[in-house]
Design a protein around this motif. Structure first.
Motif, PDB file in Angstrom:
ATOM      1  N   LEU A  36      -1.063   6.947  -2.254  1.00  0.00           N
ATOM      2  CA  LEU A  36      -0.562   5.664  -2.753  1.00  0.00           C
ATOM      3  C   LEU A  36      -0.055   5.817  -4.176  1.00  0.00           C
ATOM      4  O   LEU A  36       1.011   5.315  -4.542  1.00  0.00           O
ATOM      5  N   MET A  37      -0.848   6.546  -4.960  1.00  0.00           N
ATOM      6  CA  MET A  37      -0.489   6.780  -6.361  1.00  0.00           C
ATOM      7  C   MET A  37       0.854   7.498  -6.445  1.00  0.00           C
ATOM      8  O   MET A  37       1.739   7.117  -7.217  1.00  0.00           O
ATOM      9  N   LEU A  38       0.999   8.521  -5.621  1.00  0.00           N
ATOM     10  CA  LEU A  38       2.247   9.288  -5.617  1.00  0.00           C
ATOM     11  C   LEU A  38       3.418   8.381  -5.231  1.00  0.00           C
ATOM     12  O   LEU A  38       4.496   8.447  -5.824  1.00  0.00           O
ATOM     13  N   TRP A  39       3.198   7.551  -4.238  1.00  0.00           N
ATOM     14  CA  TRP A  39       4.256   6.661  -3.743  1.00  0.00           C
ATOM     15  C   TRP A  39       4.772   5.769  -4.856  1.00  0.00           C
ATOM     16  O   TRP A  39       5.965   5.721  -5.143  1.00  0.00           O
TER      17      TRP A  39
ATOM     18  N   ILE B 138      -5.357  -1.340  -6.673  1.00  0.00           N
ATOM     19  CA  ILE B 138      -6.379  -1.985  -7.501  1.00  0.00           C
ATOM     20  C   ILE B 138      -7.401  -2.695  -6.620  1.00  0.00           C
ATOM     21  O   ILE B 138      -8.604  -2.609  -6.842  1.00  0.00           O
ATOM     22  N   ALA B 139      -6.910  -3.355  -5.566  1.00  0.00           N
ATOM     23  CA  ALA B 139      -7.815  -4.181  -4.768  1.00  0.00           C
ATOM     24  C   ALA B 139      -8.593  -3.382  -3.719  1.00  0.00           C
ATOM     25  O   ALA B 139      -9.738  -3.684  -3.426  1.00  0.00           O
ATOM     26  N   TYR B 140      -7.956  -2.345  -3.143  1.00  0.00           N
ATOM     27  CA  TYR B 140      -8.607  -1.698  -1.999  1.00  0.00           C
ATOM     28  C   TYR B 140      -8.915  -0.217  -2.203  1.00  0.00           C
ATOM     29  O   TYR B 140      -9.961   0.273  -1.814  1.00  0.00           O
ATOM     30  N   GLU B 141      -7.959   0.510  -2.734  1.00  0.00           N
ATOM     31  CA  GLU B 141      -8.088   1.966  -2.733  1.00  0.00           C
ATOM     32  C   GLU B 141      -7.828   2.508  -4.131  1.00  0.00           C
ATOM     33  O   GLU B 141      -6.827   3.163  -4.375  1.00  0.00           O
ATOM     34  N   ASN B 142      -8.727   2.242  -5.040  1.00  0.00           N
ATOM     35  CA  ASN B 142      -8.481   2.674  -6.410  1.00  0.00           C
ATOM     36  C   ASN B 142      -8.654   4.185  -6.559  1.00  0.00           C
ATOM     37  O   ASN B 142      -9.728   4.716  -6.309  1.00  0.00           O
ATOM     38  N   PRO B 143      -7.601   4.880  -6.965  1.00  0.00           N
ATOM     39  CA  PRO B 143      -7.741   6.331  -7.132  1.00  0.00           C
ATOM     40  C   PRO B 143      -8.617   6.696  -8.333  1.00  0.00           C
ATOM     41  O   PRO B 143      -9.005   7.850  -8.476  1.00  0.00           O
ATOM     42  N   PHE B 144      -8.902   5.702  -9.182  1.00  0.00           N
ATOM     43  CA  PHE B 144      -9.701   6.015 -10.364  1.00  0.00           C
ATOM     44  C   PHE B 144     -11.152   5.551 -10.217  1.00  0.00           C
ATOM     45  O   PHE B 144     -11.841   5.365 -11.202  1.00  0.00           O
ATOM     46  N   ALA B 145     -11.604   5.353  -8.981  1.00  0.00           N
ATOM     47  CA  ALA B 145     -13.005   4.997  -8.780  1.00  0.00           C
ATOM     48  C   ALA B 145     -13.875   6.144  -9.276  1.00  0.00           C
ATOM     49  O   ALA B 145     -13.516   7.316  -9.150  1.00  0.00           O
ATOM     50  N   THR B 146     -15.014   5.782  -9.838  1.00  0.00           N
ATOM     51  CA  THR B 146     -15.873   6.827 -10.405  1.00  0.00           C
ATOM     52  C   THR B 146     -17.175   6.937  -9.627  1.00  0.00           C
ATOM     53  O   THR B 146     -17.558   6.029  -8.899  1.00  0.00           O
ATOM     54  N   LEU B 147     -17.829   8.072  -9.807  1.00  0.00           N
ATOM     55  CA  LEU B 147     -19.092   8.328  -9.138  1.00  0.00           C
ATOM     56  C   LEU B 147     -20.193   8.456 -10.177  1.00  0.00           C
ATOM     57  O   LEU B 147     -19.989   9.025 -11.241  1.00  0.00           O
TER      58      LEU B 147
END
Lengths: 721, 138
Positions: free
Chosen positions: A95-98, A140-149
């Protein structure tokens, strides 16, 4: 750092919304400063997304497992090259790439057209910004690539070993550039519809983007096929998998679009058709991006399980509904300026070629979505396989290649019998000669479709060759240049025309490879013991012995172990050695023992193949590791091994590998002799070359631009004076 | 014939050709389609001797190799019912426990005996992990 990335996305979403709003307001109210501001907001969006990409890419390269995405798609033992490209193996990363590519291409398109299309461009900017905003919202709402662990895991899951192939790493960006690129002509088409400026202006300024998108998409598809052939252990290049079909469909409608816009540019016809085609292409590109990943193709019931399905479906419905309503409301402006003069004219054949391309797209669409259709109609899920696709696309492909040969020889408007004779005599003779030669000297008659295709390929090549020959000869007479110089000048001065011819020749070569390899492939699956041999009189393969290597597979994909075989091959007079093997990747699953982990993980075939212009010899092996199982289990139970350090465990693995190498058990081999398959890649390269020639700005156009700028300045100065 | 009538005729011919081709497409696809059966379908209505296309997930811990033969169980995509499969031939690279597979064959004494080389795994492009706890790609 993850916070910075998330911030970029959120600010990016606001920027995109502002860009859409400002552009619309500026266009409606006639306040240019808002239009300019909206455009600059899109440049700003591109800047923000560059930052976000850099943040994410840095995290991958540094193996920063506090990023959930990095932990999921990479690991410390993933080779650097694959770390850098692991991003787009994940849903969030793609998604980010897109959206990143969208912002870059939108900025480029709006920059190029900033002094033209004062009326269309603001609406196009608004459309592009709205698409960007949708994707940013999804992330932002569903698939955040910057989610952290938290806590940060010590090691990541690693990149799926199947994807560790150079072709697979450039394939997604190419494909996505293709998908995203079609949004530019789409946006300008919408702009043209809104402003009722339905002449060919929007086409002229976005044609290059459409061609660029088409080139990237085609190259991406072909690289995917090459990966499948050279990396996956089944030996085919096309499986009619939904993923493949999804990328082919927009390419087909895009091809149709590139042809039919020429008719609109030249004759002012097919306006309605062109806007419909570009809308369809954009929608199919959206489908290609997501629907495959949404899980809906597995079953209607799987749809709810995916987070992206619903918002995505809504978006597609909005795009289709909105565009259709717009097209219908502008149908008066979309009337043709001219009528078809004759069915024997170039424009009629363009239309025919368009119909064939759209028909291919339609049957592929039908077949791809058939599981859903049948589940909805009959209640049980059933699917159509490659035989269905092959059966329905073969006649259409034959028609397509025939048209690729006929189209270029026909004149615009109307063909005179004399002109037709002059243009078709040599190609027809070449086709006939090919047919006779094939019947006399080869066994091509065993497959009628292949035979027909071979003849048509000869026809197309003859047509293209004749065009180059005559053009060069005419130029020599006119200018007295030497032959190579005349040829070079001919192509350089008519890039679009001769680039197009070259692309036709490339497509013909590609179909030569497809037809020959699908009709005459020889596939054998055999089980051989060491020392065993298999084959006919001309070709034999002998299983000489086993191979085993640790941590050093040839392709550098980071496999712990690879086991394989040495095959002595005799092909007529030639003798050579093939070394197919299989890579075993360590799994992180703790339920497998310390040694078992090395064998129970992902495994991939390392195909060994010998390329040839006439035929490829392709081999893959599935070693039987069952003989090692007992030893592995014994070692796994041994407390000394479990408590030992990695070095000692590696030594145990090395011992196991050595056992395999010395005394390999019988193994399962797949061998393919695939005739002319290499021409698929050669043809693809020729198409690419033709597309690049057509894409390169013509010197005259540059000249015109310079002189028109000069003229404009002169005019301003004169009026000021 | 005057041009407008000619055009109309052309349109009618083209449209009927399209409709015919479309009907042919619908017919061939429905007649050549293979019905996918889940393990519970096969166990419930399985007649020996009939050919099925079994689809489902490879059950965890069920894969065994014996010489040329591969034995595993296929379970329902979202369920626990499973059927034992005996298979010989080429195993696609992505074949693993928990992955979705399609294999053709028939029932024979409670076992699903697969046709040679008929095993297909779904495309590896779905890189993301299972969300239903299948734990396929761990």
């Amino acid at each position: 750092m993850a916070a910075l990335g998330s911030a970029c996305l959120i600010i990016g979403l606001m920027t995109a919304l502002y860009a859409a709003g400002a552009s619309l307001y500026g266009a409606r109210s006639g306040r240019r400063q808002f239009v300019v501001s909206g455009r600059r907001a899109i440049y700003c969006l591109a800047g923000l997304l560059v930052v976000a990409m850099v943040v994410l890419e840095t995290a991958f390269l540094r193996s920063d497992f506090s990023f959930a995405l990095v932990a999921q798609g990479s690991s410390t033992d993933t080779p650097t090259f694959y770390k850098a490209s692991a991003m787009w193996a994940t849903q969030q990363g793609s998604l980010m790439l897109w959206v990143f590519l969208l912002s870059i291409l939108s900025s480029a398109a709006l920059f190029v057209t900033r002094h033209r299309h004062r009326d269309i461009a603001p609406y196009a900017a608004a459309v592009l910004a709205a698409v960007g905003a949708f994707f940013l919202f999804l992330m932002i709402a569903y698939e955040n690539p910057f989610a952290t662990l938290s806590p940060v895991p010590p090691e990541g899951a690693g990149l799926n070993p199947l994807l560790r192939h150079p072709a697979m790493m450039i394939h997604p960006p190419l494909l996505y550039t293709g998908y995203v690129g079609f949004s530019i002509p789409f946006a300008f088409a919408i702009g043209a519809l809104i402003t009722r400026r339905t002449d060919a202006d929007w086409i002229r300024s976005t044609r290059r983007f459409a061609l660029l998108a088409w080139t990237f998409l085609g190259t991406g598809i072909l690289l995917g096929a090459l990966w499948s052939y050279a990396e996956l252990g089944w030996g085919g290049y096309w499986a009619w998998d939904p993923v493949e079909n999804a990328s082919l469909m927009p390419w087909l409608t895009g091809t149709a679009f590139l042809h039919s816009i020429m008719v609109q540019e030249k004759r002012g016809m097919l306006k309605l058709w062109n806007v419909s085609l570009i809308i369809a292409t954009f929608v199919l590109a959206l489908l290609g991006t997501f629907l495959v990943r949404s899980g809906i193709l597995d079953s209607i019931h799987a749809f709810g399980a995916s987070t992206l399905g619903t918002p995505f479906l809504i978006f597609i419905v909005v795009v289709i509904g909105g565009s259709t309503a717009l097209v219908l409301s502008r149908r008066r402006e979309l009337r043709s300026e001219a009528r078809l003069d004759s069915l024997l004219s170039r424009e009629a054949f363009f239309l025919l070629n368009n119909l064939v391309l759209v028909a291919i797209c339609a049957v592929i669409f039908w077949g791809t979505f058939f599981p859903l259709i049948s589940e909805a109609v009959t209640g049980t899920e059933s699917s159509v396989g490659p035989p269905f696709f092959n059966a329905v696309t073969t006649p259409l492909a034959i028609a397509l290649v025939l048209l690729a040969g006929i189209g270029p020889v026909l004149a615009w408007r109307r063909v005179t019998p004399a002109g037709l004779r002059r243009a078709a005599l040599f190609p027809a003779a070449a086709t006939l000669a090919t047919l006779v030669a094939l019947l006399a000297f080869t066994r091509a008659r065993d497959s009628v479709p292949a035979l027909v295709m071979f003849c048509l390929v000869a026809f197309v090549l003859a047509v293209v060759g004749q065009e180059f020959w005559r053009g060069t000869a005419a130029r020599r007479i006119a200018t007295g240049e030497s032959r190579p110089r005349a040829l070079g000048q001919l192509v350089l001065r008519n890039r679009r025309r001769y680039g197009g011819f070259l692309a036709h020749a490339g497509i013909a070569l590609l179909f030569l490879g497809v037809a020959a390899s699908s009709a005459f492939i020889d596939q054998r699956d055999v089980r051989l013991s060491p020392g065993g041999a298999r084959g006919g009189d001309a070709n034999t393969a002998t299983y000489r012995g086993g191979t085993a290597s640790l941590g050093g597979d040839d392709a550098g994909t980071g496999a712990a172990i690879s086991l394989g075989a040495v095959l002595d091959v005799r092909k007529g007079e030639q003798r050579f050695v093939l070394r197919p093997s299989r890579n075993y990747y360590r799994t992180a699953d703790p339920s497998k023992g310390p040694i078992g982990r090395f064998f129970e993980g992902e495994a991939t075939s390392e195909v060994d193949l010998r390329w040839g212009l006439r035929r490829d010899l392709w081999t893959a092996i599935q070693p039987d590791v069952a003989t090692l199982t007992k030893a592995v289990q014994r070692l796994d139970r041994d407390p000394r091994i479990a408590n030992a350090g990695p070095a000692q465990q590696l030594r145990a693995i090395a011992a196991l590998a050595e056992i395999y190498r010395r005394d390999p058990p019988p193994a399962q081999f797949r061998a393919l002799v695939s005739p002319l398959v290499v021409w698929i890649w050669v043809g693809g390269a020729v198409v690419l070359m033709g597309a690049l020639i057509a894409l390169w700005p013509a010197p005259e156009a540059r000249m015109r631009r310079v002189s028109s700028l000069h003229g404009a300045r002169l005019g301003r100065e004169l009026s000021g004076a | 014939m005057d041009p407008s009538r000619k055009r109309k005729l052309r349109l009618v011919v083209a449209l009927s050709a399209a409709v015919l081709l479309g009907a042919a497409l619908v017919y061939t696809s429905f007649s050549s389609a293979t019905e996918a059966s889940t393990p519970s379908d096969v166990l419930r209505s399985g007649e020996p001797g009939r050919s099925y296309e079994l689809t489902g997930k490879v059950a965890k811990g069920s894969v065994e190799r014996e010489g040329d033969e591969l034995r595993f169980r296929v379970r329902d995509r979202d369920g626990t019912t499973s059927v034992p499969v005996e298979y010989a031939g080429v195993v696609p690279d992505p074949f693993r426990e928990g992955r979705e597979v399609i294999v053709s064959g028939g029932l024979d004494g409670g076992k699903f005996v697969a046709e040679r080389d008929s095993l297909v795994t779904k495309c590896p492009s779905k890189f993301t992990k299972d969300k239903d706890g299948g734990g396929a790609e761990r």
